[in-house]
Design a protein around this motif. Structure first.
Motif, PDB file in Angstrom:
ATOM      1  N   ASP A  99      -2.968  55.585  13.472  1.00  0.00           N
ATOM      2  CA  ASP A  99      -4.153  55.951  12.706  1.00  0.00           C
ATOM      3  C   ASP A  99      -5.125  56.731  13.586  1.00  0.00           C
ATOM      4  O   ASP A  99      -5.115  56.621  14.813  1.00  0.00           O
ATOM      5  CB  ASP A  99      -4.820  54.700  12.153  1.00  0.00           C
ATOM      6  N   GLU A 105      -5.166  48.168  10.108  1.00  0.00           N
ATOM      7  CA  GLU A 105      -5.188  49.583   9.719  1.00  0.00           C
ATOM      8  C   GLU A 105      -4.984  49.667   8.212  1.00  0.00           C
ATOM      9  O   GLU A 105      -4.047  49.076   7.677  1.00  0.00           O
ATOM     10  CB  GLU A 105      -4.097  50.361  10.450  1.00  0.00           C
ATOM     11  N   THR A 129      -3.545  51.284   6.085  1.00  0.00           N
ATOM     12  CA  THR A 129      -2.406  52.164   5.817  1.00  0.00           C
ATOM     13  C   THR A 129      -1.142  51.313   5.866  1.00  0.00           C
ATOM     14  O   THR A 129      -1.197  50.117   6.167  1.00  0.00           O
ATOM     15  CB  THR A 129      -2.294  53.267   6.893  1.00  0.00           C
ATOM     16  N   GLU A 155       2.573  51.481   7.849  1.00  0.00           N
ATOM     17  CA  GLU A 155       3.349  52.195   8.855  1.00  0.00           C
ATOM     18  C   GLU A 155       4.533  51.321   9.291  1.00  0.00           C
ATOM     19  O   GLU A 155       4.362  50.147   9.611  1.00  0.00           O
ATOM     20  CB  GLU A 155       2.494  52.560  10.064  1.00  0.00           C
ATOM     21  N   SER A 189      -3.114  47.968   3.537  1.00  0.00           N
ATOM     22  CA  SER A 189      -3.710  48.834   2.516  1.00  0.00           C
ATOM     23  C   SER A 189      -3.737  48.174   1.142  1.00  0.00           C
ATOM     24  O   SER A 189      -3.596  48.830   0.117  1.00  0.00           O
ATOM     25  CB  SER A 189      -2.927  50.158   2.433  1.00  0.00           C
ATOM     26  N   THR A 208      -8.923  53.585   2.361  1.00  0.00           N
ATOM     27  CA  THR A 208      -7.790  53.702   3.283  1.00  0.00           C
ATOM     28  C   THR A 208      -8.172  54.586   4.469  1.00  0.00           C
ATOM     29  O   THR A 208      -9.156  55.325   4.428  1.00  0.00           O
ATOM     30  CB  THR A 208      -6.556  54.292   2.573  1.00  0.00           C
ATOM     31  N   ASP A 209      -7.361  54.500   5.527  1.00  0.00           N
ATOM     32  CA  ASP A 209      -7.627  55.248   6.754  1.00  0.00           C
ATOM     33  C   ASP A 209      -6.843  56.556   6.784  1.00  0.00           C
ATOM     34  O   ASP A 209      -5.949  56.795   5.965  1.00  0.00           O
ATOM     35  CB  ASP A 209      -7.221  54.406   7.981  1.00  0.00           C
ATOM     36  N   ARG A 210      -7.171  57.381   7.769  1.00  0.00           N
ATOM     37  CA  ARG A 210      -6.427  58.622   8.005  1.00  0.00           C
ATOM     38  C   ARG A 210      -5.464  58.429   9.169  1.00  0.00           C
ATOM     39  O   ARG A 210      -5.698  57.623  10.062  1.00  0.00           O
ATOM     40  CB  ARG A 210      -7.379  59.770   8.320  1.00  0.00           C
ATOM     41  N   PHE A 211      -4.389  59.217   9.151  1.00  0.00           N
ATOM     42  CA  PHE A 211      -3.427  59.176  10.244  1.00  0.00           C
ATOM     43  C   PHE A 211      -3.694  60.287  11.253  1.00  0.00           C
ATOM     44  O   PHE A 211      -4.198  61.363  10.900  1.00  0.00           O
ATOM     45  CB  PHE A 211      -2.001  59.353   9.702  1.00  0.00           C
ATOM     46  N   ARG A 226       5.080  56.623   7.299  1.00  0.00           N
ATOM     47  CA  ARG A 226       3.665  56.347   7.121  1.00  0.00           C
ATOM     48  C   ARG A 226       3.241  56.661   5.696  1.00  0.00           C
ATOM     49  O   ARG A 226       3.754  57.589   5.072  1.00  0.00           O
ATOM     50  CB  ARG A 226       2.812  57.182   8.092  1.00  0.00           C
ATOM     51  N   SER A 227       2.282  55.882   5.195  1.00  0.00           N
ATOM     52  CA  SER A 227       1.729  56.156   3.870  1.00  0.00           C
ATOM     53  C   SER A 227       0.287  55.685   3.819  1.00  0.00           C
ATOM     54  O   SER A 227      -0.045  54.613   4.344  1.00  0.00           O
ATOM     55  CB  SER A 227       2.531  55.443   2.780  1.00  0.00           C
ATOM     56  N   THR A 228      -0.571  56.464   3.172  1.00  0.00           N
ATOM     57  CA  THR A 228      -1.959  56.064   2.949  1.00  0.00           C
ATOM     58  C   THR A 228      -2.172  55.528   1.538  1.00  0.00           C
ATOM     59  O   THR A 228      -3.308  55.281   1.134  1.00  0.00           O
ATOM     60  CB  THR A 228      -2.912  57.246   3.190  1.00  0.00           C
TER      61      THR A 228
END
Length: 392
Positions: free
Chosen positions: A244, A288, A290, A292, A324, A331-334, A345-347
């Protein structure tokens, strides 16, 4: 034992018609230290002599009123049992996007237990703990039916984690901070990553937990125990690794959870070497916001079973981050340039499912709530050997 029951009395009976048993609760008085200094009462009940895999219905209350009628199935104690889990972290009572789907699937009987990997309500202490009250009501439609197993996250830290320690009732004598339990062919270890970060609540907790983890894993690795329950699965809130873009501990090579703290005296050991030495198979994380999935990783290096089948006889633990479920922080950014150990990975908002199928096969998948329950990722972890020797 049914965790986190907070009502006045419990009257369960077998579906098959066994007469009801009446159980009086233990009352826990919690004087809240917020602005209003609220006084709250939590009632815990331990049910004894439950018959494994038997179905029960129950309600809770007193002469002042009764709850709805709920049901649960006592956990199957067979070593050949193939338990099914939903797992996630970071579920709040504002924007709890995955909650409705989890409620539905739990009541359809899709899960044998829930693993909530830290961060509840956002936050349980807010509004003089009314946010915590509301959150417990929200998850009642899940936790009333299956064991709701937890570990603490950073959002529980207020007042020395008092809301978390008093609202949940996990096995052991550590106020739910760390514990282990067995189900099917799995030994599941829950622990607190927060002891590395909130030293103001006592540095001794960090070392006590480490010694407990070492003793627990050593016992689980005795030949007779590892033969009975070959899978060792850990759950802790803050990951050792992540990609992240938020500068959290897991984004750093010298992650405190992974490598320990050298900036305190005495220095505190990290957990990666310990888990590797005792052959932990799967490590579950959240924090996080997200999802992963990592390739098998140890020492910041990928250690796949093979190029064609990375999760067949992997040479290091498999890490899954599932944070998530949905909360007010979104949600967070990668990081656009992840390290080579990042596999998927997925948001999307969502949660994970896991089934320990047997002594050699474990299945995991990620559900996207944004995509109406679509499974967006899945893996089989296949291990012919468990323990440290599996890495060699």
């Amino acid at each position: 034992m049914l965790p986190a029951i907070m009502f006045l009395s419990l009257a369960p009976w077998l579906v098959l018609g066994v007469p009801p048993m009446w159980t009086q609760p233990e009352q826990v008085h919690l004087s809240y230290v917020g602005e209003e200094k609220r006084q709250m009462f939590i009632h815990r009940v331990t049910l004894t002599e439950l018959k494994p895999a038997a179905a029960y219905v129950y309600h809770c209350g007193s002469d002042d009123g009764w709850s709805d009628v709920f049901s649960f199935t006592a956990l199957n104690d067979s070593l050949s049992f193939s338990p099914r889990f939903a797992l996630y972290g970071d579920l709040g009572n504002e924007n709890p996007q995955s909650l409705a789907r989890l409620q539905k699937e739990t009541q359809l009987g899709m899960y044998d237990a829930i693993l909530h990997i830290g961060d509840f309500a956002y936050d349980m202490d807010e509004d003089n703990a009314r946010i915590g009250d509301e959150f417990m009501r929200q998850i009642e439609s899940i936790a009333a039916y299956v064991p709701y197993m937890t570990c603490p996250g950073n959002h529980e830290a207020a007042y020395n984690f008092s809301n978390y320690r008093n609202r949940f009732s996990m096995p052991g004598q550590t106020e739910s901070l760390w514990y282990s339990w067995n189900l099917g062919s799995a030994h599941i270890v829950s622990f607190s990553t927060e002891v590395y970060f909130y030293l103001e609540y006592g540095m001794d907790l960090l070392f006590k937990q480490y010694e407990w983890l070492k003793a627990d894993l050593e016992k689980a690795n005795k030949p007779e125990n590892r033969a009975r329950r070959p899978w060792i699965i850990t759950m802790g809130h803050r990951p050792m690794y992540c990609s992240d873009d938020d500068q959290d501990d897991c984004t750093k090579f010298d992650s405190w959870v992974r490598l320990g703290r050298k900036d305190i005296k005495p220095p505190a050991p990290g957990l990666e070497e310990l888990f590797y030495r005792y052959g932990v198979d799967v490590e579950l994380w959240a924090h996080e916001h997200t999802y992963e999935r990592l390739w098998p990783v140890y020492g910041d290096k990928v250690r796949n079973g093979s190029a064609e089948q990375p999760y067949v006889n992997p040479k290091a633990p498999v890490h899954i981050i599932s944070g998530s479920a949905g909360c007010r922080e979104r949600t967070d950014r990668f990081n656009p340039n992840p390290k080579e150990w990042s596999a998927f990975r997925s948001t999307d908002y969502g949660y994970s499912r896991m089934q320990v199928v047997n002594s050699t096969h474990l299945y995991m998948e990620q559900v996207s709530d944004d995509q109406h329950g679509k499974v967006i990722d899945s893996i089989w972890v296949v291990k012919e050997k468990h323990g440290f020797s599996a890495w060699l």
